[in-house]
Scaffold this active site. Structure first.
Site, PDB file in Angstrom:
ATOM      1  CD  GLU A 259      -2.684  -1.228   0.381  1.00 26.96           C
ATOM      2  OE1 GLU A 259      -3.253  -0.328  -0.252  1.00 26.96           O
ATOM      3  OE2 GLU A 259      -3.416  -2.469   0.299  1.00 26.96           O
ATOM      4  CB  CYS A 293      -1.804   7.136   1.689  1.00 29.66           C
ATOM      5  SG  CYS A 293      -3.056   6.382   2.505  1.00 29.66           S
TER       6      CYS A 293
HETATM    7  P1  NAD Z   1       8.518   5.364   4.023  1.00 24.50           P
HETATM    8  O1  NAD Z   1       8.600   4.357   2.835  1.00 24.50           O
HETATM    9  O2  NAD Z   1       9.788   6.189   4.223  1.00 24.50           O
HETATM   10  O3  NAD Z   1       8.601   4.309   5.208  1.00 24.50           O
HETATM   11  C1  NAD Z   1       7.766   3.160   5.686  1.00 24.50           C
HETATM   12  C2  NAD Z   1       8.301   2.161   6.449  1.00 24.50           C
HETATM   13  O4  NAD Z   1       9.211   1.479   5.968  1.00 24.50           O
HETATM   14  C3  NAD Z   1       9.078   2.556   7.709  1.00 24.50           C
HETATM   15  O5  NAD Z   1       8.558   1.510   8.809  1.00 24.50           O
HETATM   16  C4  NAD Z   1      10.367   2.443   7.355  1.00 24.50           C
HETATM   17  O6  NAD Z   1      11.295   2.201   8.387  1.00 24.50           O
HETATM   18  C5  NAD Z   1      10.386   1.237   6.567  1.00 24.50           C
HETATM   19  N1  NAD Z   1      11.626   1.156   5.675  1.00 24.50           N
HETATM   20  C6  NAD Z   1      12.392   2.162   5.137  1.00 24.50           C
HETATM   21  N2  NAD Z   1      13.324   1.862   4.314  1.00 24.50           N
HETATM   22  C7  NAD Z   1      13.147   0.390   4.223  1.00 24.50           C
HETATM   23  C8  NAD Z   1      13.743  -0.585   3.643  1.00 24.50           C
HETATM   24  N3  NAD Z   1      14.892  -0.276   2.874  1.00 24.50           N
HETATM   25  N4  NAD Z   1      13.416  -1.910   3.724  1.00 24.50           N
HETATM   26  C9  NAD Z   1      12.334  -2.260   4.526  1.00 24.50           C
HETATM   27  N5  NAD Z   1      11.725  -1.300   5.213  1.00 24.50           N
HETATM   28  C10 NAD Z   1      11.950  -0.057   5.088  1.00 24.50           C
HETATM   29  O7  NAD Z   1       7.229   5.984   4.492  1.00 24.50           O
HETATM   30  P2  NAD Z   1       6.947   7.149   5.431  1.00 24.50           P
HETATM   31  O8  NAD Z   1       7.654   8.143   5.034  1.00 24.50           O
HETATM   32  O9  NAD Z   1       6.899   6.373   6.785  1.00 24.50           O
HETATM   33  O10 NAD Z   1       5.115   7.202   5.051  1.00 24.50           O
HETATM   34  C11 NAD Z   1       4.692   7.918   4.354  1.00 24.50           C
HETATM   35  C12 NAD Z   1       4.455   7.243   3.076  1.00 24.50           C
HETATM   36  O11 NAD Z   1       3.501   6.240   3.260  1.00 24.50           O
HETATM   37  C13 NAD Z   1       3.588   7.971   2.013  1.00 24.50           C
HETATM   38  O12 NAD Z   1       4.136   7.893   0.729  1.00 24.50           O
HETATM   39  C14 NAD Z   1       2.099   7.803   2.124  1.00 24.50           C
HETATM   40  O13 NAD Z   1       1.371   7.985   1.334  1.00 24.50           O
HETATM   41  C15 NAD Z   1       2.412   6.326   2.540  1.00 24.50           C
HETATM   42  N6  NAD Z   1       1.467   5.688   2.870  1.00 24.50           N
HETATM   43  C16 NAD Z   1       0.394   4.854   2.260  1.00 24.50           C
HETATM   44  C17 NAD Z   1      -0.698   4.331   2.718  1.00 24.50           C
HETATM   45  C18 NAD Z   1      -1.570   3.272   1.814  1.00 24.50           C
HETATM   46  O14 NAD Z   1      -2.447   2.629   2.208  1.00 24.50           O
HETATM   47  N7  NAD Z   1      -1.714   3.253   0.560  1.00 24.50           N
HETATM   48  C19 NAD Z   1      -1.257   4.624   3.902  1.00 24.50           C
HETATM   49  C20 NAD Z   1      -0.301   5.319   4.623  1.00 24.50           C
HETATM   50  C21 NAD Z   1       0.799   5.743   4.301  1.00 24.50           C
END
Ligand code: NAD
Length: 485
Positions: A259, A293
């Protein structure tokens, strides 16, 4: 603008938190400091896990065989919903302290998390097995084929973002409990405390420790281990596109539920009441500090109503109280950190340098960024081409429905959308032609029940949808068996 003064928060949670591996508290020597974005004060510390800690969590989970009956799962989840409801003020305060979201947003988030637990408790009672008679064609026999759902053989690996510190977590954990699965969760390192609070709550309600482990740490160190571990059967990830695509490439031959980000439009047609549309635009853009999101990230307005709409949006935005997140009257707290706030300011400045008009806002104090309105925005500006994850309302005028559809579908994203019109022919055309996962008429793009299917297409998501019902499906294997009776 309506900014409120700072007040010193009382930190009333333990500063030193611990990971929960198989129900045990695990402390580390190295820690991440979680700070309150409004003042920079220390809220808590969590251990920085190693790859060995991740391995230990998956090994322990894999060795455990859940034996909870449907009734027991139902009871644990419904007790957790009740207890979380009773502790709503404390839980909301914790979310506010670790994320800077205002109390109004945090209280709403805790309420939603209770709904997720309640729907998951109901789902635990539902056996959706089917039964097929086999005498349907000339090739048939006097038999029946039956289906049943089983938990995964291996472990669920779950990774969650910062923007809904509790709700994103509970959307993965509660369906996992409902389906008798074991789950290893890595919450965002920016907001890990709400996840630990939820793990404690579920354990208090009787969830066996090995069914839920929470690993905290640096994604650069443990991210790959979370998604490639041999005992991880399914990776359920919510976060940004860049990380999501990296996970898609790494998690080979594992079920994936991704997601990802969004760039959701609100479309205002020329028959729409401007004030009603402006209220939706503001709440879609500014609630949760614009960090959803499904936040409204582009406002597409028919040129015939653009002026009236923009004036109404400015009036609503001026009344949007932003400032001290712990002030119960405030409508918007901070964004996650100063870096994020500075990025929004830079993107708005760049759009203005490129011909857009700043009508209100673009003010920053630390991690606080004011609700901001611009018009004259073009689709190729970085502000709207990329996902701008903050409280910005960029207004783009369009001439006709064809152009509006082209603008929406011109994005790499395809999460959700909102439409303000009463014309059913236009509505149905948009429902059919928009390349998105959801179309909400006279509602914000983020509108949904915690039960209903939710998720995007294109760069916004891959695999099963979320929402309690779909998550329970994605977390199970469907087995068929046939009998001669
Ligand atoms: P992010 O992608 O930076 O981080 C998300 C998670 O991934 C965190 O727990 C982070 O520690 C982890 N992560 C980072 N690098 C990683 C790697 N190399 N391997 C595994 N895990 C890793 O996102 P964010 O800044 O925390 O959240 C914002 C984003 O999330 C926005 O783009 C938003 O649109 C999206 N989002 C999507 C939904 C949906 O349902 N589609 C819902 C909420 C947020």
């Amino acid at each position: 603008m309506n900014s409120h003064d700072s007040r010193t928060p009382v930190i009333d949670i333990p500063v030193r938190e611990a990971m929960r591996v198989a129900g045990d508290r695990v402390y580390g020597d190295r820690v991440i400091e979680v700070r309150y974005p409004w003042t920079g004060e220390l809220v808590g510390t969590v251990p920085i896990a190693t790859r060995a800690d991740v391995d230990h969590a998956f090994q322990t989970a894999r060795q455990y065989r859940p034996t909870l009956t449907r009734h027991q799962r139902h009871r644990i989840l419904s007790d957790a919903a009740r207890l979380l409801g009773e502790r709503r003020p404390q839980a909301a305060r914790l979310i506010t302290l670790e994320s800077g979201l205002c109390l109004k947003d945090s209280l709403y988030e805790v309420g939603r998390a209770c709904d997720v637990l309640m729907f998951s408790a109901q789902q635990a009672l539902i056996d959706d097995g089917q039964s097929f008679s086999c005498d349907l064609t000339e090739h048939g026999r006097q038999r029946r084929v039956h289906t049943l759902r089983e938990p995964l053989l291996g472990v669920i690996s779950a990774i969650t973002p910062f923007n809904h510190p509790l709700n994103q977590v509970v959307h993965k954990v509660a369906p996992a409990v409902a389906t008798n699965n074991r789950i290893v969760l890595k919450p965002s390192e920016k907001t890990p405390l709400s996840a630990l609070m939820l793990a404690d709550l579920l354990q208090e309600c009787g969830l066996p420790g090995p069914m839920l482990s929470v690993i905290t740490g640096d994604p650069a160190e443990i991210g790959d281990a979370m998604v490639t571990h041999p005992h991880a059967d399914l990776v359920s990830f919510t976060g940004g596109v860049a990380v999501g695509k990296r996970i898609a490439a790494l998690a080979v031959y594992k079920r994936q539920v991704l997601e990802l980000g969004g760039n959701d439009p609100l479309i205002v047609m020329d028959d729409a009441d401007p004030r009603r549309a402006a209220e939706l635009a503001a709440s879609g853009s500014y609630r949760n500090s614009g960090q959803r999101c499904t936040a409204v990230k582009r406002i597409l307005v028919h040129e015939r109503v653009a002026r009236d709409f923009t004036e109404a949006l400015l009036a609503v935005t001026r009344d949007w109280a932003w400032g001290d997140p712990l002030d119960a009257s405030v409508d918007m707290g901070t964004v996650i950190d100063e870096r994020a706030a500075s990025l929004f300011q830079r993107r708005v400045d760049a759009a203005v340098a490129d011909g857009a008009r700043l009508l209100l806002g673009n003010m920053r104090r630390g991690a606080s960024y004011s609700p901001t309105v611009l018009d004259g925005v073009r689709a190729d500006m970085e502000l709207v081409r990329e996902e701008t994850f903050g409280p910005v309302s960029p207004v783009i005028a369009f001439r006709d429905l064809d152009e509006a559809i082209r603008l929406v579908n011109g994005s790499a994203y395809g999460l959700s959308s909102a439409v303000c019109t009463n014309r059913l022919d236009d509505v149905m055309r948009l429902v059919r032609e928009l390349e998105v996962g959801t179309v909400n008429v006279w509602e914000v793009p983020g509108y949904r029940l915690e039960m209903t299917p939710f998720g995007g297409i294109k760069d916004s998501g891959l695999g099963y949808k979320e929402g309690v019902q779909e998550a329970c499906r994605s977390f199970t294997n469907l087995k068929t068996y046939s009998l001669p009776w």
